[in-house]
Design a protein around this motif. Structure first.
Motif, PDB file in Angstrom:
ATOM      1  N   ASN A  22       1.170  -0.975   0.204  1.00  0.00           N
ATOM      2  CA  ASN A  22      -0.296  -0.103   0.668  1.00  0.00           C
ATOM      3  C   ASN A  22       1.000   1.458   0.053  1.00  0.00           C
ATOM      4  OD1 ASN A  22      -2.747  -0.844  -0.400  1.00  0.00           O
ATOM      5  ND2 ASN A  22      -3.070  -1.210   2.023  1.00  0.00           N
ATOM      6  N   ARG A  23       1.931   1.565   0.824  1.00  0.00           N
ATOM      7  CA  ARG A  23       2.924   2.331   0.832  1.00  0.00           C
ATOM      8  C   ARG A  23       3.748   2.654  -0.526  1.00  0.00           C
ATOM      9  NH1 ARG A  23       4.210   0.123   6.212  1.00  0.00           N
ATOM     10  NH2 ARG A  23       5.621  -0.303   5.365  1.00  0.00           N
ATOM     11  N   GLU A  24       4.209   1.410  -1.026  1.00  0.00           N
ATOM     12  CA  GLU A  24       4.666   1.939  -2.339  1.00  0.00           C
ATOM     13  C   GLU A  24       3.687   2.265  -3.234  1.00  0.00           C
ATOM     14  OE1 GLU A  24       8.034   1.241  -2.804  1.00  0.00           O
ATOM     15  OE2 GLU A  24       8.043   0.298  -1.052  1.00  0.00           O
ATOM     16  N   THR A  44       9.454   7.582 -11.670  1.00  0.00           N
ATOM     17  CA  THR A  44       8.409   6.353 -11.801  1.00  0.00           C
ATOM     18  C   THR A  44       8.807   5.037 -12.243  1.00  0.00           C
ATOM     19  OG1 THR A  44       7.071   8.098 -13.077  1.00  0.00           O
ATOM     20  CG2 THR A  44       6.648   6.159 -13.874  1.00  0.00           C
ATOM     21  N   LEU A  45      10.211   4.964 -12.779  1.00  0.00           N
ATOM     22  CA  LEU A  45      10.462   3.175 -12.804  1.00  0.00           C
ATOM     23  C   LEU A  45      10.857   3.019 -11.754  1.00  0.00           C
ATOM     24  CD1 LEU A  45      12.217   3.796 -16.187  1.00  0.00           C
ATOM     25  CD2 LEU A  45      10.550   1.988 -15.824  1.00  0.00           C
ATOM     26  N   ARG A  46      11.698   3.388 -10.986  1.00  0.00           N
ATOM     27  CA  ARG A  46      12.137   3.508  -9.166  1.00  0.00           C
ATOM     28  C   ARG A  46      11.097   3.050  -8.397  1.00  0.00           C
ATOM     29  NH1 ARG A  46      16.548   7.262  -8.321  1.00  0.00           N
ATOM     30  NH2 ARG A  46      18.536   6.450  -8.975  1.00  0.00           N
ATOM     31  N   ARG A  47      10.180   3.660  -8.783  1.00  0.00           N
ATOM     32  CA  ARG A  47       8.866   3.788  -8.441  1.00  0.00           C
ATOM     33  C   ARG A  47       7.815   2.342  -8.436  1.00  0.00           C
ATOM     34  NH1 ARG A  47      10.002   6.432  -4.209  1.00  0.00           N
ATOM     35  NH2 ARG A  47       9.751   8.098  -4.005  1.00  0.00           N
ATOM     36  N   THR A  48       7.750   2.341  -9.397  1.00  0.00           N
ATOM     37  CA  THR A  48       6.918   0.688 -10.333  1.00  0.00           C
ATOM     38  C   THR A  48       8.008  -0.718  -9.547  1.00  0.00           C
ATOM     39  OG1 THR A  48       7.115   1.949 -12.980  1.00  0.00           O
ATOM     40  CG2 THR A  48       6.849  -0.885 -12.781  1.00  0.00           C
ATOM     41  N   GLY A  49       8.988  -0.756  -9.702  1.00  0.00           N
ATOM     42  CA  GLY A  49      10.582  -1.481  -9.087  1.00  0.00           C
ATOM     43  C   GLY A  49      10.035  -1.937  -7.647  1.00  0.00           C
ATOM     44  N   GLY A  50       9.520  -0.954  -6.397  1.00  0.00           N
ATOM     45  CA  GLY A  50       8.935  -1.172  -5.263  1.00  0.00           C
ATOM     46  C   GLY A  50       7.643  -1.747  -5.410  1.00  0.00           C
ATOM     47  N   VAL A  51       6.831  -1.036  -6.205  1.00  0.00           N
ATOM     48  CA  VAL A  51       5.521  -1.854  -6.030  1.00  0.00           C
ATOM     49  C   VAL A  51       5.515  -3.439  -6.563  1.00  0.00           C
ATOM     50  CG1 VAL A  51       3.310  -1.846  -7.255  1.00  0.00           C
ATOM     51  CG2 VAL A  51       4.397   0.283  -6.849  1.00  0.00           C
ATOM     52  N   LEU A  52       6.317  -3.369  -7.757  1.00  0.00           N
ATOM     53  CA  LEU A  52       6.917  -5.120  -8.408  1.00  0.00           C
ATOM     54  C   LEU A  52       7.721  -6.127  -7.105  1.00  0.00           C
ATOM     55  CD1 LEU A  52       7.580  -4.533 -11.911  1.00  0.00           C
ATOM     56  CD2 LEU A  52       5.839  -5.404 -11.047  1.00  0.00           C
ATOM     57  N   ARG A  53       8.385  -5.045  -6.283  1.00  0.00           N
ATOM     58  CA  ARG A  53       9.044  -5.985  -5.339  1.00  0.00           C
ATOM     59  C   ARG A  53       8.085  -6.778  -3.922  1.00  0.00           C
ATOM     60  NH1 ARG A  53      13.153  -2.627  -7.031  1.00  0.00           N
ATOM     61  NH2 ARG A  53      13.031  -1.065  -5.232  1.00  0.00           N
ATOM     62  N   SER A  54       7.410  -5.494  -3.460  1.00  0.00           N
ATOM     63  CA  SER A  54       6.742  -5.583  -2.357  1.00  0.00           C
ATOM     64  C   SER A  54       5.534  -6.333  -2.936  1.00  0.00           C
ATOM     65  CB  SER A  54       5.474  -4.061  -2.684  1.00  0.00           C
ATOM     66  OG  SER A  54       6.329  -3.773  -1.780  1.00  0.00           O
ATOM     67  N   LEU A  55       4.437  -6.380  -4.184  1.00  0.00           N
ATOM     68  CA  LEU A  55       3.977  -7.595  -4.622  1.00  0.00           C
ATOM     69  C   LEU A  55       4.061  -9.188  -4.640  1.00  0.00           C
ATOM     70  CD1 LEU A  55       1.683  -7.687  -6.073  1.00  0.00           C
ATOM     71  CD2 LEU A  55       2.143  -7.361  -8.238  1.00  0.00           C
ATOM     72  N   ASP A  56       5.523  -9.085  -5.312  1.00  0.00           N
ATOM     73  CA  ASP A  56       6.605  -9.880  -5.101  1.00  0.00           C
ATOM     74  C   ASP A  56       6.564 -10.813  -3.523  1.00  0.00           C
ATOM     75  OD1 ASP A  56       7.561 -12.372  -5.707  1.00  0.00           O
ATOM     76  OD2 ASP A  56      10.064 -11.359  -5.026  1.00  0.00           O
ATOM     77  N   LEU A  58       4.537  -9.918  -1.451  1.00  0.00           N
ATOM     78  CA  LEU A  58       2.997 -10.130  -0.401  1.00  0.00           C
ATOM     79  C   LEU A  58       2.576 -11.348  -1.116  1.00  0.00           C
ATOM     80  CD1 LEU A  58       0.003  -8.495   0.216  1.00  0.00           C
ATOM     81  CD2 LEU A  58      -0.561  -8.973  -1.724  1.00  0.00           C
ATOM     82  N   LEU A  59       2.911 -11.751  -3.000  1.00  0.00           N
ATOM     83  CA  LEU A  59       2.138 -12.899  -3.081  1.00  0.00           C
ATOM     84  C   LEU A  59       3.335 -14.727  -2.833  1.00  0.00           C
ATOM     85  CD1 LEU A  59       2.426 -11.915  -6.924  1.00  0.00           C
ATOM     86  CD2 LEU A  59       0.196 -12.890  -5.080  1.00  0.00           C
ATOM     87  N   ALA A  60       4.534 -14.098  -1.685  1.00  0.00           N
ATOM     88  CA  ALA A  60       5.348 -15.279  -1.445  1.00  0.00           C
ATOM     89  C   ALA A  60       3.996 -15.439   0.277  1.00  0.00           C
ATOM     90  CB  ALA A  60       6.796 -14.781  -1.171  1.00  0.00           C
ATOM     91  N   SER A  61       3.716 -13.944   0.568  1.00  0.00           N
ATOM     92  CA  SER A  61       3.289 -14.344   2.157  1.00  0.00           C
ATOM     93  C   SER A  61       1.997 -15.027   2.005  1.00  0.00           C
ATOM     94  CB  SER A  61       3.251 -12.614   2.532  1.00  0.00           C
ATOM     95  OG  SER A  61       2.163 -12.087   1.834  1.00  0.00           O
ATOM     96  N   ILE A  62       1.380 -15.404   1.028  1.00  0.00           N
ATOM     97  CA  ILE A  62      -0.038 -16.287   0.932  1.00  0.00           C
ATOM     98  C   ILE A  62       0.650 -17.281   1.676  1.00  0.00           C
ATOM     99  CG2 ILE A  62      -1.147 -17.308  -0.488  1.00  0.00           C
ATOM    100  CD1 ILE A  62      -0.677 -15.735  -2.403  1.00  0.00           C
ATOM    101  N   ASP A  63      -0.718 -17.380   2.736  1.00  0.00           N
ATOM    102  CA  ASP A  63      -1.088 -18.827   3.612  1.00  0.00           C
ATOM    103  C   ASP A  63      -1.801 -19.765   2.758  1.00  0.00           C
ATOM    104  OD1 ASP A  63      -0.864 -20.583   5.775  1.00  0.00           O
ATOM    105  OD2 ASP A  63      -2.313 -19.626   6.891  1.00  0.00           O
ATOM    106  N   ARG A  64      -1.542 -20.629   2.307  1.00  0.00           N
ATOM    107  CA  ARG A  64      -2.159 -21.635   2.112  1.00  0.00           C
ATOM    108  C   ARG A  64      -2.623 -23.001   2.591  1.00  0.00           C
ATOM    109  NH1 ARG A  64      -0.777 -21.356  -4.349  1.00  0.00           N
ATOM    110  NH2 ARG A  64       0.582 -19.816  -4.526  1.00  0.00           N
ATOM    111  N   GLU A  65      -4.027 -22.920   2.933  1.00  0.00           N
ATOM    112  CA  GLU A  65      -4.250 -23.679   3.857  1.00  0.00           C
ATOM    113  C   GLU A  65      -4.382 -24.874   3.163  1.00  0.00           C
ATOM    114  OE1 GLU A  65      -8.239 -22.114   5.368  1.00  0.00           O
ATOM    115  OE2 GLU A  65      -7.081 -19.988   6.352  1.00  0.00           O
ATOM    116  N   ASP A  66      -4.702 -25.040   1.723  1.00  0.00           N
ATOM    117  CA  ASP A  66      -5.550 -26.531   0.884  1.00  0.00           C
ATOM    118  C   ASP A  66      -3.868 -27.426   1.043  1.00  0.00           C
ATOM    119  OD1 ASP A  66      -4.251 -24.952  -0.616  1.00  0.00           O
ATOM    120  OD2 ASP A  66      -5.187 -25.326  -2.566  1.00  0.00           O
ATOM    121  N   SER A  67      -2.773 -26.419   1.360  1.00  0.00           N
ATOM    122  CA  SER A  67      -1.443 -27.773   1.328  1.00  0.00           C
ATOM    123  C   SER A  67      -0.016 -27.092   1.449  1.00  0.00           C
ATOM    124  CB  SER A  67      -0.762 -27.948  -0.915  1.00  0.00           C
ATOM    125  OG  SER A  67      -0.995 -26.725  -0.992  1.00  0.00           O
TER     126      SER A  67
END
Length: 79
Positions: A22-24, A44-56, A58-67
């Protein structure tokens, strides 16, 4: 992952990772919404990189209950 009442899947993500994304995103919007002044392409490119790193992260932090299998290659936490 669990299924909500409307059949949609729900996931759990890390609070810190979500807040960081959200901050990024806010920084990105501020950098690209310059109004009447020109937009700095490097910033703009630096901020885009920050958003992409943060998204990566976030996705890595997903708690998968099914496996509880190990996370796929390339999704390990990086600083």
């Amino acid at each position: 992952m669990s299924e909500g009442p409307d059949g949609r899947l729900t996931v759990s993500v890390g609070r810190r990772e979500f807040e960081k994304l959200n901050r990024e995103w806010a920084d990105y919007v501020a950098a690209t919404s310059a109004g009447s002044s020109p937009v700095d392409p490097v910033l703009t490119l630096r901020r885009t990189g920050g958003v992409l790193r943060s998204l990566d992260r976030l996705l890595a932090s997903i708690d998968r209950e099914d496996s509880k299998a190990p996370s796929p290659a390339g999704s390990e936490h990086r600083e």
